[in-house]
Design a protein around this motif. Structure first.
Motif, PDB file in Angstrom:
ATOM      1  N   ALA A   1      66.191  -1.173  -5.085  1.00 47.64           N
ATOM      2  CA  ALA A   1      66.525  -1.448  -3.681  1.00 47.64           C
ATOM      3  C   ALA A   1      66.224  -2.885  -3.291  1.00 47.64           C
ATOM      4  CB  ALA A   1      65.756  -0.495  -2.767  1.00 47.64           C
ATOM      5  N   GLY A   2      65.723  -3.670  -4.223  1.00 43.73           N
ATOM      6  CA  GLY A   2      65.445  -5.074  -3.936  1.00 43.73           C
ATOM      7  C   GLY A   2      64.063  -5.343  -3.392  1.00 43.73           C
ATOM      8  N   ILE A   3      63.162  -4.340  -3.462  1.00 43.29           N
ATOM      9  CA  ILE A   3      61.793  -4.527  -2.984  1.00 43.29           C
ATOM     10  C   ILE A   3      60.979  -5.223  -4.077  1.00 43.29           C
ATOM     11  CG2 ILE A   3      59.762  -3.371  -2.050  1.00 43.29           C
ATOM     12  CD1 ILE A   3      62.298  -3.054  -0.361  1.00 43.29           C
ATOM     13  N   ASP A   4      60.141  -6.150  -3.686  1.00 36.61           N
ATOM     14  CA  ASP A   4      59.299  -6.893  -4.622  1.00 36.61           C
ATOM     15  C   ASP A   4      58.221  -5.967  -5.178  1.00 36.61           C
ATOM     16  OD1 ASP A   4      57.734  -8.622  -6.051  1.00 36.61           O
ATOM     17  OD2 ASP A   4      57.255  -9.954  -4.374  1.00 36.61           O
ATOM     18  N   THR A   5      58.430  -5.468  -6.392  1.00 40.77           N
ATOM     19  CA  THR A   5      57.479  -4.521  -6.982  1.00 40.77           C
ATOM     20  C   THR A   5      56.247  -5.201  -7.585  1.00 40.77           C
ATOM     21  OG1 THR A   5      58.802  -4.508  -9.020  1.00 40.77           O
ATOM     22  CG2 THR A   5      59.212  -2.753  -7.419  1.00 40.77           C
ATOM     23  N   ASP A   6      56.241  -6.530  -7.634  1.00 43.73           N
ATOM     24  CA  ASP A   6      55.015  -7.225  -8.026  1.00 43.73           C
ATOM     25  C   ASP A   6      54.004  -7.151  -6.885  1.00 43.73           C
ATOM     26  OD1 ASP A   6      55.897  -7.977 -10.544  1.00 43.73           O
ATOM     27  OD2 ASP A   6      56.816  -9.830  -9.808  1.00 43.73           O
ATOM     28  N   LYS A   7      54.528  -7.068  -5.677  1.00 41.03           N
ATOM     29  CA  LYS A   7      53.684  -7.003  -4.489  1.00 41.03           C
ATOM     30  C   LYS A   7      53.481  -5.573  -4.012  1.00 41.03           C
ATOM     31  CE  LYS A   7      53.448  -8.675   0.304  1.00 41.03           C
ATOM     32  NZ  LYS A   7      54.127  -9.502   1.336  1.00 41.03           N
ATOM     33  N   PHE A   8      54.567  -4.801  -3.979  1.00 38.39           N
ATOM     34  CA  PHE A   8      54.507  -3.446  -3.444  1.00 38.39           C
ATOM     35  C   PHE A   8      54.574  -2.418  -4.568  1.00 38.39           C
ATOM     36  CE2 PHE A   8      56.425  -5.953   0.036  1.00 38.39           C
ATOM     37  CZ  PHE A   8      55.471  -5.719   1.017  1.00 38.39           C
ATOM     38  N   LYS A   9      53.556  -1.579  -4.637  1.00 41.80           N
ATOM     39  CA  LYS A   9      53.492  -0.542  -5.661  1.00 41.80           C
ATOM     40  C   LYS A   9      53.934   0.791  -5.074  1.00 41.80           C
ATOM     41  CE  LYS A   9      51.771  -3.802  -8.137  1.00 41.80           C
ATOM     42  NZ  LYS A   9      52.628  -4.534  -9.092  1.00 41.80           N
ATOM     43  N   SER A  10      53.852   1.833  -5.871  1.00 41.73           N
ATOM     44  CA  SER A  10      54.329   3.148  -5.447  1.00 41.73           C
ATOM     45  C   SER A  10      53.585   3.662  -4.214  1.00 41.73           C
ATOM     46  CB  SER A  10      54.179   4.148  -6.592  1.00 41.73           C
ATOM     47  OG  SER A  10      52.829   4.257  -7.003  1.00 41.73           O
ATOM     48  N   HIS A  11      52.305   3.332  -4.110  1.00 42.29           N
ATOM     49  CA  HIS A  11      51.505   3.818  -2.976  1.00 42.29           C
ATOM     50  C   HIS A  11      51.997   3.248  -1.650  1.00 42.29           C
ATOM     51  CE1 HIS A  11      47.997   5.665  -1.151  1.00 42.29           C
ATOM     52  NE2 HIS A  11      47.680   4.517  -0.573  1.00 42.29           N
ATOM     53  N   SER A  12      52.775   2.173  -1.689  1.00 40.52           N
ATOM     54  CA  SER A  12      53.249   1.546  -0.450  1.00 40.52           C
ATOM     55  C   SER A  12      54.215   2.435   0.318  1.00 40.52           C
ATOM     56  CB  SER A  12      53.926   0.206  -0.755  1.00 40.52           C
ATOM     57  OG  SER A  12      55.119   0.380  -1.501  1.00 40.52           O
ATOM     58  N   THR A  13      54.727   3.502  -0.301  1.00 42.32           N
ATOM     59  CA  THR A  13      55.632   4.403   0.419  1.00 42.32           C
ATOM     60  C   THR A  13      54.937   5.032   1.624  1.00 42.32           C
ATOM     61  OG1 THR A  13      55.044   6.208  -1.093  1.00 42.32           O
ATOM     62  CG2 THR A  13      57.037   4.929  -1.604  1.00 42.32           C
ATOM     63  N   ARG A  14      53.638   5.254   1.524  1.00 41.91           N
ATOM     64  CA  ARG A  14      52.900   5.851   2.650  1.00 41.91           C
ATOM     65  C   ARG A  14      52.848   4.907   3.837  1.00 41.91           C
ATOM     66  NH1 ARG A  14      49.258  10.064   2.144  1.00 41.91           N
ATOM     67  NH2 ARG A  14      47.372   8.973   2.801  1.00 41.91           N
ATOM     68  N   ALA A  15      52.578   3.640   3.566  1.00 42.78           N
ATOM     69  CA  ALA A  15      52.545   2.662   4.653  1.00 42.78           C
ATOM     70  C   ALA A  15      53.941   2.446   5.230  1.00 42.78           C
ATOM     71  CB  ALA A  15      51.972   1.344   4.149  1.00 42.78           C
ATOM     72  N   ALA A  16      54.957   2.416   4.364  1.00 41.10           N
ATOM     73  CA  ALA A  16      56.326   2.172   4.824  1.00 41.10           C
ATOM     74  C   ALA A  16      56.823   3.302   5.716  1.00 41.10           C
ATOM     75  CB  ALA A  16      57.257   2.002   3.625  1.00 41.10           C
ATOM     76  N   SER A  17      56.614   4.546   5.300  1.00 47.91           N
ATOM     77  CA  SER A  17      57.124   5.678   6.072  1.00 47.91           C
ATOM     78  C   SER A  17      56.355   5.888   7.372  1.00 47.91           C
ATOM     79  CB  SER A  17      57.100   6.958   5.237  1.00 47.91           C
ATOM     80  OG  SER A  17      55.781   7.293   4.858  1.00 47.91           O
ATOM     81  N   THR A  18      55.027   5.770   7.322  1.00 47.15           N
ATOM     82  CA  THR A  18      54.246   5.976   8.545  1.00 47.15           C
ATOM     83  C   THR A  18      54.432   4.837   9.538  1.00 47.15           C
ATOM     84  OG1 THR A  18      52.307   5.044   7.385  1.00 47.15           O
ATOM     85  CG2 THR A  18      52.512   7.447   7.458  1.00 47.15           C
ATOM     86  N   SER A  19      54.606   3.619   9.032  1.00 47.03           N
ATOM     87  CA  SER A  19      54.869   2.488   9.927  1.00 47.03           C
ATOM     88  C   SER A  19      56.237   2.637  10.589  1.00 47.03           C
ATOM     89  CB  SER A  19      54.799   1.163   9.158  1.00 47.03           C
ATOM     90  OG  SER A  19      53.490   0.916   8.691  1.00 47.03           O
ATOM     91  N   ALA A  20      57.236   3.139   9.820  1.00 44.18           N
ATOM     92  CA  ALA A  20      58.573   3.362  10.381  1.00 44.18           C
ATOM     93  C   ALA A  20      58.520   4.431  11.462  1.00 44.18           C
ATOM     94  CB  ALA A  20      59.538   3.772   9.274  1.00 44.18           C
ATOM     95  N   ALA A  21      57.754   5.492  11.207  1.00 41.76           N
ATOM     96  CA  ALA A  21      57.631   6.560  12.188  1.00 41.76           C
ATOM     97  C   ALA A  21      56.950   6.056  13.452  1.00 41.76           C
ATOM     98  CB  ALA A  21      56.845   7.728  11.592  1.00 41.76           C
ATOM     99  N   ARG A  22      55.922   5.228  13.282  1.00 41.16           N
ATOM    100  CA  ARG A  22      55.210   4.683  14.442  1.00 41.16           C
ATOM    101  C   ARG A  22      56.135   3.784  15.254  1.00 41.16           C
ATOM    102  NH1 ARG A  22      51.953   6.280  18.086  1.00 41.16           N
ATOM    103  NH2 ARG A  22      50.193   4.928  18.591  1.00 41.16           N
ATOM    104  N   ALA A  23      56.978   3.018  14.560  1.00 41.58           N
ATOM    105  CA  ALA A  23      57.930   2.144  15.260  1.00 41.58           C
ATOM    106  C   ALA A  23      58.951   2.952  16.055  1.00 41.58           C
ATOM    107  CB  ALA A  23      58.648   1.250  14.252  1.00 41.58           C
ATOM    108  N   MET A  24      59.176   4.196  15.636  1.00 38.54           N
ATOM    109  CA  MET A  24      60.096   5.082  16.345  1.00 38.54           C
ATOM    110  C   MET A  24      59.378   5.911  17.394  1.00 38.54           C
ATOM    111  SD  MET A  24      63.111   4.526  15.045  1.00 38.54           S
ATOM    112  CE  MET A  24      64.058   5.976  15.490  1.00 38.54           C
ATOM    113  N   ASP A  25      58.147   5.520  17.711  1.00 36.72           N
ATOM    114  CA  ASP A  25      57.336   6.166  18.747  1.00 36.72           C
ATOM    115  C   ASP A  25      56.987   7.617  18.441  1.00 36.72           C
ATOM    116  OD1 ASP A  25      57.239   3.871  20.378  1.00 36.72           O
ATOM    117  OD2 ASP A  25      59.205   4.328  21.216  1.00 36.72           O
ATOM    118  N   VAL A  26      56.839   7.941  17.156  1.00 35.21           N
ATOM    119  CA  VAL A  26      56.352   9.268  16.800  1.00 35.21           C
ATOM    120  C   VAL A  26      54.890   9.375  17.231  1.00 35.21           C
ATOM    121  CG1 VAL A  26      55.817  10.818  14.874  1.00 35.21           C
ATOM    122  CG2 VAL A  26      57.931   9.484  14.865  1.00 35.21           C
TER     123      VAL A  26
END
Length: 349
Positions: free
Chosen positions: A281-306
């Motif tokens: 998907a073009g994400i920098d995997t040297d910086k972002f590892k598999s565990h980053s999915t938790r931060a990405a999904s929860t941050s997206a949900a927070r941005a949507m006012d969940v």
């Protein structure tokens, strides 16, 4: 024990037994049965045991070089050891704190150091380390889930996907819409699965990272997403179970290898699958590892006012502070949670 290396570094099973012997040493010679010592040693999880052994080895080497006993050293020696980790090895607060915890367990039987972790001078030293070099979150920002969802929408139709590609797509969808750790995804089992018309529920009874006395296991719910079947985790999960039915034999773990002999995959394999999708998907995997999915999904949900309680429940956090400090990042139902994450994708024709 002065002047003599207190351990030997083994490999494989011999190395694992050596690790356990190191952790068992404080309890030996005190009239305790082997089974009692086994239970005392089991107070630490496997991952914690590995961290403790690393710290204890450093402690024993420090004592060897200082020509002092690693079992009867005093509080001054402990402070100098922690100081060497900070100044000489440049370790972080978290790593030094792990060493403190390891010594608290390792030296627990010494009368002077009965509570080395809470000794006033040790506590003050750790506070100084924290103030001088406070722990920092791994990521200052996080990738946008839309970038990954746009890739996954191209992997269609689900019926034509190879098992390898279906595995990659499914594990990423499940990671994002549930915000679960890779460890939890690896523990999912089809014999602990409940299927309904609009959801699939997994019951996890294994010991997880966030498990504690009075709170073990969890229920992970995956809801259908009729808005866009290309991102519906339920339809992809159903397809995956159908495809793997003839391959898994008696294997009850949900995720199996897409190569023979199709056995249960490890946490490392699932992490590699997630990282592979991120890279595609073009994400920098040297910086972002598999565990980053938790931060990405929860941050997206927070941005949507969940609501924050929905986010905490979905991710298995008990404190809002954990989310805000380590996972809520600016972005470059379950129902509520999962639908909000999915709806953040840029709509395309």
């Amino acid at each position: 024990m002065k002047g003599k290396a207190p351990f030997s570094r083994g490999r494989g099973q011999q190395g694992l037994q050596g690790h356990m012997q190191i952790l068992r040493r404080p309890y030996l010679g005190r009239g305790l049965s082997d089974r009692t010592v086994d239970v005392l040693t089991s107070a630490c999880r496997d991952s914690t045991q590995k961290q403790y052994v690393t710290s204890i080895r450093k402690w024993e080497q420090f004592c060897l070089h200082q020509n002092i006993s690693y079992q009867t050293a005093g509080i001054t020696d402990v402070l100098e050891f922690l100081s060497s980790l900070y100044f000489d090895q440049k370790l972080s607060y978290s790593a030094i704190n792990t060493a403190r915890s390891a010594l608290s367990s390792y030296l627990a039987m010494n009368s002077e150091l009965r509570s080395v972790g809470t000794h006033p001078l040790v506590s003050r030293f750790m506070k100084g380390v924290f103030n001088s070099n406070p722990p920092k979150p791994r990521y200052a920002g996080i990738w946008n889930v839309s970038e990954v969802f746009m890739l996954l929408r191209q992997w269609v139709p689900v019926a034509s996907l190879s098992l390898a590609k279906l595995s990659l797509k499914l594990v990423m969808l499940m990671a994002l819409v549930s915000a679960q750790r890779v460890q939890t995804l690896q523990k999912l089992r089809i014999d602990r699965m409940q299927v309904s018309a609009d959801a699939i529920i997994f019951y996890v009874y294994d010991l997880l990272k966030h498990s504690r006395i009075g709170m073990t296991g969890c229920k992970v719910v995956f809801s259908a997403y009729p808005t866009d079947d290309r991102l519906c985790v339920v339809s992809h999960l159903s397809r995956y179970i159908d495809v793997t039915k003839a391959l898994r034999g008696t294997e009850s773990a949900l995720f199996i290898s897409h190569k023979k002999p199709h056995s249960k995959v490890s946490v490392q394999t699932i992490s590699r699958w997630l990282k592979q999708v991120l890279g595609s998907a073009g994400i920098d995997t040297d910086k972002f590892k598999s565990h980053s999915t938790r931060a990405a999904s929860t941050s997206a949900a927070r941005a949507m006012d969940v609501p924050i309680d929905h986010i905490l429940a979905a991710a298995g956090w008990s404190s809002e502070l954990t989310f805000e400090k380590f996972y809520h990042k600016p972005i470059s139902r379950l129902g509520v949670f999962a639908d909000s994450v999915l709806s953040s994708v840029i709509v395309s024709p």
